[in-house]
Design an enzyme around this catalytic site. Sequence first.
Site, PDB file in Angstrom:
ATOM      1  N   ARG A 263       9.220  18.731  -9.587  1.00 21.51           N
ATOM      2  CA  ARG A 263      10.320  18.791 -10.373  1.00 21.51           C
ATOM      3  C   ARG A 263      11.572  19.344  -9.725  1.00 21.51           C
ATOM      4  NH1 ARG A 263       7.520  20.627 -15.976  1.00 21.51           N
ATOM      5  NH2 ARG A 263       7.176  22.190 -14.564  1.00 21.51           N
TER       6      ARG A 263
ATOM      7  N   LYS B  22      -2.789   6.731   1.275  1.00 21.55           N
ATOM      8  CA  LYS B  22      -2.385   7.096   2.539  1.00 21.55           C
ATOM      9  C   LYS B  22      -1.381   7.964   2.623  1.00 21.55           C
ATOM     10  CE  LYS B  22      -2.232   4.361   6.821  1.00 21.55           C
ATOM     11  NZ  LYS B  22      -3.132   4.851   7.695  1.00 21.55           N
TER      12      LYS B  22
ATOM     13  N   ARG C  95       0.932  -1.131   0.063  1.00 23.35           N
ATOM     14  CA  ARG C  95      -0.163   0.002  -0.144  1.00 23.35           C
ATOM     15  C   ARG C  95       0.860   1.151  -0.158  1.00 23.35           C
ATOM     16  NH1 ARG C  95      -4.432   0.496   4.517  1.00 23.35           N
ATOM     17  NH2 ARG C  95      -2.819   0.767   5.773  1.00 23.35           N
TER      18      ARG C  95
ATOM     19  N   GLU D  87     -16.514   6.037   6.183  1.00 25.02           N
ATOM     20  CA  GLU D  87     -15.228   5.405   7.114  1.00 25.02           C
ATOM     21  C   GLU D  87     -15.273   6.228   8.291  1.00 25.02           C
ATOM     22  OE1 GLU D  87     -11.247   5.003   5.974  1.00 25.02           O
ATOM     23  OE2 GLU D  87     -11.386   6.985   4.822  1.00 25.02           O
TER      24      GLU D  87
HETATM   25  N1  PXG Z   1      -9.351   4.587   7.531  1.00 26.52           N
HETATM   26  C1  PXG Z   1      -8.381   5.690   7.670  1.00 26.52           C
HETATM   27  C2  PXG Z   1      -8.733   7.091   7.215  1.00 26.52           C
HETATM   28  C3  PXG Z   1      -7.098   5.339   8.272  1.00 26.52           C
HETATM   29  O1  PXG Z   1      -6.087   6.426   8.332  1.00 26.52           O
HETATM   30  C4  PXG Z   1      -7.730   3.134   8.642  1.00 26.52           C
HETATM   31  C5  PXG Z   1      -8.910   3.454   7.822  1.00 26.52           C
HETATM   32  C6  PXG Z   1      -7.477   1.830   8.989  1.00 26.52           C
HETATM   33  O2  PXG Z   1      -6.726   1.066   8.136  1.00 26.52           O
HETATM   34  P1  PXG Z   1      -5.670  -0.147   8.417  1.00 26.52           P
HETATM   35  O3  PXG Z   1      -4.850  -0.550   7.310  1.00 26.52           O
HETATM   36  O4  PXG Z   1      -4.913   0.505   9.714  1.00 26.52           O
HETATM   37  O5  PXG Z   1      -6.610  -1.248   9.022  1.00 26.52           O
HETATM   38  C7  PXG Z   1      -6.830   4.026   8.786  1.00 26.52           C
HETATM   39  C8  PXG Z   1      -5.466   3.678   9.341  1.00 26.52           C
HETATM   40  C9  PXG Z   1      -4.061   6.781  14.746  1.00 26.52           C
HETATM   41  C10 PXG Z   1      -3.845   6.389  13.396  1.00 26.52           C
HETATM   42  O6  PXG Z   1      -3.189   7.254  15.257  1.00 26.52           O
HETATM   43  C11 PXG Z   1      -4.580   5.474  12.598  1.00 26.52           C
HETATM   44  C12 PXG Z   1      -4.817   5.358  11.216  1.00 26.52           C
HETATM   45  C13 PXG Z   1      -3.678   6.116  10.482  1.00 26.52           C
HETATM   46  C14 PXG Z   1      -2.866   6.978  11.243  1.00 26.52           C
HETATM   47  C15 PXG Z   1      -3.041   7.135  12.433  1.00 26.52           C
HETATM   48  O7  PXG Z   1      -5.057   6.344  15.284  1.00 26.52           O
HETATM   49  N2  PXG Z   1      -5.616   4.334  10.640  1.00 26.52           N
END
Ligand code: PXG
Length: 287
Positions: free
Chosen positions: A103, A150, A50, A183
């Site tokens: 760039r 991400k 990812r 979400e």
């Molecule tokens: N949605 C979003 C917008 C996320 O940032 C998830 C879903 C869950 O994805 P994963 O792959 O982890 O199952 C995320 C990821 C925190 C924190 O501090 C959490 C995320 C990212 C950065 C910080 O709680 N979650």
Amino acid sequence: MKIYLNGKFVEKKDAKVSVFDHGFLYGDGAFEGIRAYNRLVFKLEEHVERLYETSHTLMIDLKMTRKEMMKAIVDTLKANNLTDAYIRVVVSRGEGDLGLDPRKCFGNPNVIIIADKITLYPKELYNRGMEIITVPTVRNNPEAINPQLKSLNYLNNILAKIEANNSGFSEAIMLDHQGYVAECTGDNIFIIKNKVLSTPSQGRLKGITRETVLELAKKNKIETKECLMTRHEVYISDECFLTGTAAEIIPVVKVDGRIIGSGKPGPMTTKLIEMFHKVTRTDGTKY
Ligand code: PXG
């Protein structure tokens, strides 16, 4: 604490990047949050994939292979002698001038890996379940910044988090650009109705915990659905929970003042939490 910074391990106080870094100036970069349990990195390949997918769309050449990235992550865990950890991988376009034109960057991305101890929500919250609300800020339109990226630009989620916090909540539902449930600010959302497990099909990050829960459900003959979801469907669901690497699986018992199901974490959620705990402690990349 030893931090991986562009191929070297440095002490926390020396882990610094330039103020001309475009990750700092523009949020021009990508990140991953990964967990290790019992000296096993959970879904390492998927997280690295990812990260490379986001970097590909941002056209940031990380100048290291996926294999080298995985090794760097494992080496960071070893260097810090951590058995259980939360790992943050941050990559940015690197230094450039004050203009936003990529760039004009020097083509040396910054690659940072931090491994630290785990901080979870209090256990009490997992037993009792969370109360959440829907906030006004909608999730990014996929034609603007695709929620599947991400990226280091997390202002969309941070604005939503602020709205939740201002109303006295720590997590919030974000709707997509069409008004469907997308979400939460850092977690994916699931509902269960008549024993069918559903999760939004659009407007959200393709969470790795989400994929794991779908896999576990399918293996256990639980019917699953990825679909457009309205708030009404959340309100009338039997069970609701959130998934994310940081939070793992956390039950939700109230949404926008509506009690979900019995008002307590439901049986299918409890079963999925058990299965998730088991798989995270037995599957993964050993180090
Ligand atoms: N949605 C979003 C917008 C996320 O940032 C998830 C879903 C869950 O994805 P994963 O792959 O982890 O199952 C995320 C990821 C925190 C924190 O501090 C959490 C995320 C990212 C950065 C910080 O709680 N979650």
